[in-house]
Every structure is written in C-alpha cells, then in structure tokens.
Scaffold this motif. Structure first.
Motif, PDB file in Angstrom:
ATOM      1  N   GLN A 311       0.814  -1.212   0.000  1.00  0.00           N
ATOM      2  CA  GLN A 311       0.000   0.000   0.000  1.00  0.00           C
ATOM      3  C   GLN A 311       0.847   1.262   0.000  1.00  0.00           C
ATOM      4  O   GLN A 311       0.479   2.275  -0.618  1.00  0.00           O
ATOM      5  CB  GLN A 311      -0.952  -0.006   1.198  1.00  0.00           C
ATOM      6  CG  GLN A 311      -2.052  -1.049   1.109  1.00  0.00           C
ATOM      7  CD  GLN A 311      -3.062  -0.953   2.254  1.00  0.00           C
ATOM      8  OE1 GLN A 311      -2.799  -0.322   3.283  1.00  0.00           O
ATOM      9  NE2 GLN A 311      -4.212  -1.580   2.080  1.00  0.00           N
ATOM     10  N   GLU A 328      -1.439   3.515   5.887  1.00  0.00           N
ATOM     11  CA  GLU A 328      -1.457   2.180   5.283  1.00  0.00           C
ATOM     12  C   GLU A 328      -2.020   1.195   6.300  1.00  0.00           C
ATOM     13  O   GLU A 328      -2.461   1.577   7.376  1.00  0.00           O
ATOM     14  CB  GLU A 328      -0.059   1.787   4.814  1.00  0.00           C
ATOM     15  CG  GLU A 328       1.016   1.883   5.853  1.00  0.00           C
ATOM     16  CD  GLU A 328       2.392   1.571   5.281  1.00  0.00           C
ATOM     17  OE1 GLU A 328       2.485   0.685   4.402  1.00  0.00           O
ATOM     18  OE2 GLU A 328       3.377   2.204   5.714  1.00  0.00           O
ATOM     19  N   GLY A 500      -4.801   1.894   0.575  1.00  0.00           N
ATOM     20  CA  GLY A 500      -4.375   2.882   1.556  1.00  0.00           C
ATOM     21  C   GLY A 500      -5.373   4.021   1.670  1.00  0.00           C
ATOM     22  O   GLY A 500      -6.306   4.137   0.877  1.00  0.00           O
TER      23      GLY A 500
END
Length: 528
Positions: A311, A328, A500
C-alpha cells in the motif's frame, strides 16, 4: 448649460469611477472554484463520482442531511412518525418547497426519486427489499410500509456518501436509472445554468432566490439551514495542477478543491491561502477488477496479487513525502472507525514477496490474456494510482494494455460490460470517501450481487449473506463480529484491493469563512 446637460455631464464624469467599483462589488458575489475534475455526468444516480455528487447537492435537496458527527437530521423532511412495531414510517415534507421552475415539490416526486436512486445504491436496494409498499397518501406525506424492520431508513435517505438520495421532479425520476437524465430541475439552494456549461472548461450555478432554508438548526455538513451568500458559483476546470496552483496564488480563483501534495509547500507558505484537511475519514484508494471477463473472473488470480501488494507504494505516488498525508494497513473499513479490525490483514501487512506472487499468478492458470488498465490523464491522483498498479501487474507477468483517457470519458467507459477486446476494461483505480466505506450498509465494493453490483460486477453469496446479517444485527458486538467476518471474506473473494487511505487537503483564499467540513459544499460560505 441647462440642468439636464449638467446632470448628463456629471454622470459621464462619474461613470469611469463607478464602473470599476460596481464590477468589484459584483466580483465579491462570485465564487470561482477549481473542482477535482470536469463535470462529465450531471445525473447523481447514474454515477457515484464525487464531482457529480457535489454538483447534485448544489441543485437538488435531500429529505435528510448528515451533520459532522454523522448524525441524521431532517432536511426537506419536517419530521417522521414511526409505528410502534417499526413497520410503517410516515415522512412529512416541509411547507413551501418548490422546484426551480416554480412548481410545488410533492410527495410523489420524492417517492419516484427514492425508487430510482435505490436501484443504483447499496443501502437503497436493501431498503426497497425490506419495503412492502412505498407511496404518497397526500401531497406532503411519504409512506413506507415495511415487510420487516429497517431501522437504518433515515440513514439511507440522508447519508452524505455517494450516491445521495437527491429528490427530483417525478417526470425526471421516471427515467430509467441506467440512463442519464438530460435536464436538471431541482429544489436546492442553487440553479444549474446549463447554457453556460463548457465541457472541459466551465460549469456555472446561480443562487436560487426562492430557496427556503430550514428555520431551525445549525449548519453542519449536509444538515441544518443552507444559507447562500454568493450570487454565482463558477467551476473553472483546470486539469493541470501547476496552473491551478498559480491561479489560486494570483487570485484568479478562490478555491482549489483537491491540490496535489507536491504543490502544497508554496501554498502553505502563502498567508493569503488556507490549506486544511476537510474530511477526517480521508479517501480509501482501491484497485477494482472486472469480474465478468477474463482474466479477473478468476478469484485465484485476484488473490495471487496480494503477496506483492504494498500500500505504501501507491500512497507515496499520490502523497510523496508528506508525513501525515496517508495511512497504510487499510482493510475493508477506514482506520479509526468503529468497524476497522485486523481480521485477515496479514494478507496485506505480512512480508511482501514478489516472487511468490508471480508463482501464484501462474498457478492460478493465467494464460496471457490482455489486461486493460484504464487511467484518467486529467485526474492526477487517480493517474498516479493507475501508474503504480499497471507497473505492479507488469512485474507479475501480466499482459498489460495501459489506456489513458480523460476522466469524463473513462467514467462513461466503466459502464461497459464487454471484454477488453470489445471496448471494455480489466482494471481501474479510484478512491472512496471514508463515508462510503464506513459500514457494510453503504460499502458498494463489498456487494457480491453480480450484474446488479456496481462497476466490476462481482458475485459473492457469502459476502451478501454476511451483509444481510449485519443489517439485521441489533448490538454493536454483533456488528463488529460480522464486520470481521466480512473483512476475512474480502481477502478470499477479492472483489477489489484496498490501497491505503489518503488524507486529502483543500486550499482556498484565507478570506473565505464559514466553510463546512466533509467535502466541497457551497452554502454557509461567505467572503470576509
């Protein structure tokens, strides 16, 4: 010289002085705004795009609104009465509501609008599945007769996530929800000036002088009185971020909705500009698959990507080195919200292994099919996500066909269900407001209804069963338990990949006051 001649001479002398002052005064009543992208679709039911949602809330109104504590408050509704068994709801419209064409807003308009919206909305479809009858017994009363309790009824009608339940005249609401309306007549605080719209350049709104705000309450997000202090709002479409930043700094525009993170430093140093984070829930970035056509109709191939997904790579492409610009470790629900949990998260937070992912791709039976990745060239955030996603798929050995287009064209194309070789698509990247992933009721990408689902059209009986259990749950403990099960199932079925959470900024002239948080709203806002 006679008095008439003297008067004429005096007017002629004053005119050069008066004209600039008049023009300056008029300019103070005009707000110039740079939206995140062009307004390619004007119908808030046809698309969930946020630019269309923001447009809709200017010209349409909603039965209920949501305050900044995520509480639902009456808006067009005067209030509601609920039967003791919860199976009948009567919603009463406020007096004096009128469409922009002068006609009265009637309950049957709202009934038709609810029906149309519900066919394209996640919680809306669940509401109608629980409804035995929806009708208008008189001009100001909307009546729901339910098959079973649906305690989230006002939440469904008042949620601020996209698509909102915008109330429109019955003749427009009669349009098939899979076809766009071609005319905008609302009852909201602004009128849409269709004659001044220039595709790719400008969208114009004028204050609705006949709009009657709620008499009580405090302006808060989409709830409370909607007082308008600008006569005109001009959306100036500026796809190039550097040009938009320069326009804000030179005063050519008042507000830039979504500045890119790389251009924040000079804006932060400029005392004439305010930069802030309007939405504490952020925006959750995602990679969405087309489940109808190869190769991502194969769940094993979708799961094969998980060991390679990082992410932080996606977030860095959008945010750069802004320390608090992203989070994240994001699963099905936004970090910090009641349903966020750790179930199944090792699929994203465990050690990353590109080689293992490449082996999994081959073991899934991938045969080299073309993977069309769509990318909007005029939407920097989404383009950055698409660039990283396409690169990841290439490194895993997939046959990527990266196709760039403008965002408006891409949104139109996303509705195509044909295969990649017939003008369809395989993958696109987007983001959802945390509001739209807050719980299973509103989270469209956790639906598994196949052709009836949103673009991507995944099928998952298990996700649907868990969601139905969540909707029927009566305790917070049960809701959290089911949310954990739903997240675990996400990593089995992989209807999408979470990438994310972006903590997006907005930037505007410091003399703009009264700006409401959440997303771009144009009431309560004034200059000075």
């Amino acid at each position: 010289m006679g008095r008439r001649a003297l008067f004429a001479a005096g007017v002629a002398t004053l005119a050069p002085l008066a004209a600039p002052r008049l023009a300056a005064a008029q300019a103070q009543r005009v707000l110039k705004f740079v939206p995140q992208s062009d307004l390619g679709i004007i119908d808030p039911v046809f698309t969930a795009a946020y630019v269309t949602r923001n447009h809709a809330l200017m010209v349409f109104d909603t039965l209920y609104g949501m305050d900044d504590q995520l509480r639902i408050q009456p808006q067009m509704a005067e209030g509601q009465e609920v039967a003791a068994d919860g199976l009948e709801w009567r919603i009463r419209l406020r007096e004096g509501l009128r469409w922009h064409d002068g006609e009265a807003v009637l309950a049957r308009d709202a009934v038709a609008s609810i029906r149309r919206w519900a066919r394209r909305d996640s919680i809306g479809s669940s509401l109608m599945a629980a409804t035995e009858e929806l009708d208008a017994p008189d001009d100001r009363t909307i009546r729901f007769r339910l098959k079973r309790r649906f305690d989230l009824l006002t939440y469904a009608l008042g949620k601020a996530g996209s698509p909102v339940c915008a109330i429109m005249p019955e003749r427009l609401a009669a349009t098939d929800p899979f076809r766009q309306i071609t005319e905008i007549v609302g009852s909201g605080p602004f009128r849409f000036v269709a004659s001044e719209q220039v595709s790719g350049a400008r969208v114009v709104y004028e204050r609705n002088p006949a709009y009657v705000p709620r008499a009580e309450g405090t302006p808060s997000f989409t709830a409370g009185p909607k007082h308008v202090h600008f006569d005109r709002v001009e959306w100036q479409v500026i796809p190039d971020p550097s040009t938009a930043a320069a326009a804000l700094r030179t005063g050519e525009v008042d507000w830039w909705e979504a500045p890119t993170f790389d251009l924040l430093p000079p804006l932060l140093r400029d005392r004439r500009i305010k930069v802030w984070t309007p939405d504490p829930l952020g925006y959750v970035a995602v990679m969405r698959f087309n489940h109808l056509n190869p190769p991502f109709d194969n769940a094993a191939l979708r799961r094969a990507l998980l060991p390679a997904l990082n992410q932080a790579d996606f977030m860095a492409a959008v945010v750069g080195d802004v320390a608090d610009g992203f989070r994240e470790g994001v699963g099905a629900f936004p970090p910090g919200t009641p349903l966020a949990n750790e179930s199944g998260m090792m699929a994203l937070t465990g050690p990353r292994d590109l080689a293992a992912a490449k082996r999994a791709v081959q073991e899934a039976g991938y045969k080299g099919e073309k993977v069309v990745v769509l990318s909007p060239s005029d939407f920097p955030t989404l383009k950055a996500l698409a660039d990283v996603g396409a690169d990841l798929l290439k490194r895993l050995g997939l046959n990527v066909d990266y196709q760039a287009t403008d965002w408006a064209t891409m949104r139109q194309r996303l509705g195509r269900r044909e295969g990649p070789d017939q003008g369809g698509w395989s993958v696109f990247h987007t983001y959802w407001s945390g509001l739209d992933q807050l719980d299973p009721a509103v989270h469209q990408y956790l639906r598994g209804t196949g052709q009836a689902a949103s673009n991507g059209w995944p099928t998952s009986p298990r996700l649907e069963a868990l969601r139905n259990e969540w909707l029927a749950a009566t305790t917070d403990a049960d809701r959290l338990r089911l949310a954990r099960d739903i997240q675990a199932q996400l990593f089995i079925d992989v209807p999408y990949l979470p990438l994310g959470q972006i903590m997006a900024r907005t930037a505007h002239k410091a003399d703009l006051t009264g700006m409401l948080g959440g997303f771009s709203l144009f009431w309560n806002l004034r200059r000075g």
